[in-house]
Scaffold this active site. Structure first.
Site, mmCIF file in Angstrom:
data_model
loop_
_atom_site.group_PDB
_atom_site.id
_atom_site.type_symbol
_atom_site.label_atom_id
_atom_site.label_comp_id
_atom_site.label_asym_id
_atom_site.label_seq_id
_atom_site.Cartn_x
_atom_site.Cartn_y
_atom_site.Cartn_z
ATOM 1 N N SER A 165 4.578 3.510 4.769
ATOM 2 C CA SER A 165 5.123 2.275 4.210
ATOM 3 C C SER A 165 5.318 1.158 5.234
ATOM 4 O O SER A 165 4.378 0.700 5.861
ATOM 5 C CB SER A 165 6.447 2.608 3.499
ATOM 6 O OG SER A 165 6.855 1.538 2.677
ATOM 7 N N ASP A 216 2.379 6.016 -7.367
ATOM 8 C CA ASP A 216 2.547 4.779 -6.599
ATOM 9 C C ASP A 216 1.358 3.865 -6.890
ATOM 10 O O ASP A 216 0.384 3.816 -6.139
ATOM 11 C CB ASP A 216 2.636 5.101 -5.102
ATOM 12 C CG ASP A 216 2.912 3.860 -4.254
ATOM 13 O OD1 ASP A 216 3.170 2.787 -4.833
ATOM 14 O OD2 ASP A 216 2.874 3.979 -3.016
ATOM 15 N N HIS A 243 6.278 6.491 -4.319
ATOM 16 C CA HIS A 243 5.891 5.822 -3.075
ATOM 17 C C HIS A 243 6.191 6.691 -1.856
ATOM 18 O O HIS A 243 5.307 6.892 -1.007
ATOM 19 C CB HIS A 243 6.611 4.471 -2.972
ATOM 20 C CG HIS A 243 6.287 3.721 -1.721
ATOM 21 N ND1 HIS A 243 4.991 3.378 -1.380
ATOM 22 C CD2 HIS A 243 7.074 3.260 -0.720
ATOM 23 C CE1 HIS A 243 5.005 2.730 -0.223
ATOM 24 N NE2 HIS A 243 6.251 2.646 0.199
#
Length: 265
Positions: A165, A216, A243
């Site tokens: 991320s 996601d 995610h």
């Protein structure tokens, strides 16, 4: 009369035996099937999912001086008896916006890596955990230099970089500018993948494991679309995961991680 009576008795016994056999046949059939069902159960149990190591792995902490100072955790590789050994590879673990280096310790990733012969280094990125923020990280080059300083200070020659991320702000520029310091790359739905061209991706020769959660549909799907332009990539899509897919499906993530590392030279 006696002859007729005897025949009736015999006929009655035959009918009774036939009736009993008819009633008992289902249970006999079921009983004959039970060993095969047990064998199927045993077959399933013979290949259990991978478990976290039972070896006692020590996680040490430290802080590198500089602007900013960088807090880190380290797990050194050990053999089956828990004795320290030389690392097969050095794995650097970054983290997402809602997490820190402690996430990798609590998830068991650092212990798993150490038990499989890898040195694991997890850092708190600036502004997270125990690493203070800094005004000196405004550009991609600043962030690349920070990762280089971290690796060089801890004696990491070539790393496998794990980047979920938000940490893509660090890892993707590093991938583009400092490939000589990488032996492998494991992006987990990172940010920043839209900033580069297809040609720039195709110039990267680093083995890459692209990880994302099937649920996601935003950053995971977007980063997957861009990262598959890397010529030496494989994909780990975690079904039913969001995610932070490694948190939703840690066992499947760990299995994919160890399999990928085992293929690196």
């Amino acid at each position: 009369m006696n002859f007729l009576r005897n025949r009736l008795v015999v006929l009655g016994l035959v009918l009774l035996a036939t009736l009993l056999l008819y009633l008992l046949l289902p249970s006999i059939r079921q009983g004959s099937m039970e060993p095969s069902l047990d064998a199927q159960r045993m077959g399933l149990m013979a290949t259990p999912p991978p478990q976290l190591p039972t070896i006692n792995v020590t996680i040490r902490t430290g802080q590198l001086p500089g602007d900013p100072p960088l807090f880190f955790r380290e797990a050194l590789p050990v053999d089956g008896a828990g004795r320290q050994i030389l690392p097969r590879l050095q794995v650097v673990l970054l983290h997402g916006q809602a997490f820190t280096s402690k996430t990798w310790e609590e998830l068991g990733t650092m212990a798993l890596l150490a038990a499989n012969g890898y040195q694991a280094l997890a850092m708190d990125l600036p502004g997270y955990g125990k690493s203070p923020d800094s005004e000196a990280l405004k550009t991609d080059q600043n962030r690349v230099d920070l990762l280089s300083r971290f690796m060089e200070s801890l004696g990491v020659r070539t790393a496998v970089l794990v980047s979920p991320s938000m940490s893509g702000h660090y890892s993707i520029p590093f991938l583009m500018k400092n490939t000589a310091q990488l032996q492998g790359f494991i992006p987990i739905a990172p940010v920043g993948t839209r900033s580069y061209t297809a040609q720039q991706y195709q110039n990267i020769q680093i083995p890459t494991l692209i990880v994302f959660g099937a649920l996601d549909t935003n950053l995971g799907a977007q980063s997957h679309k861009n990262l598959i332009q890397l010529p030496h990539h494989s994909v780990l899509k975690l079904e039913g995961a969001r995610h932070a897919c490694y948190m939703d499906k840690p066992r499947e993530f760990h299995q994919g991680l160890i399999d990928f590392l085992g293929k690196l030279k």
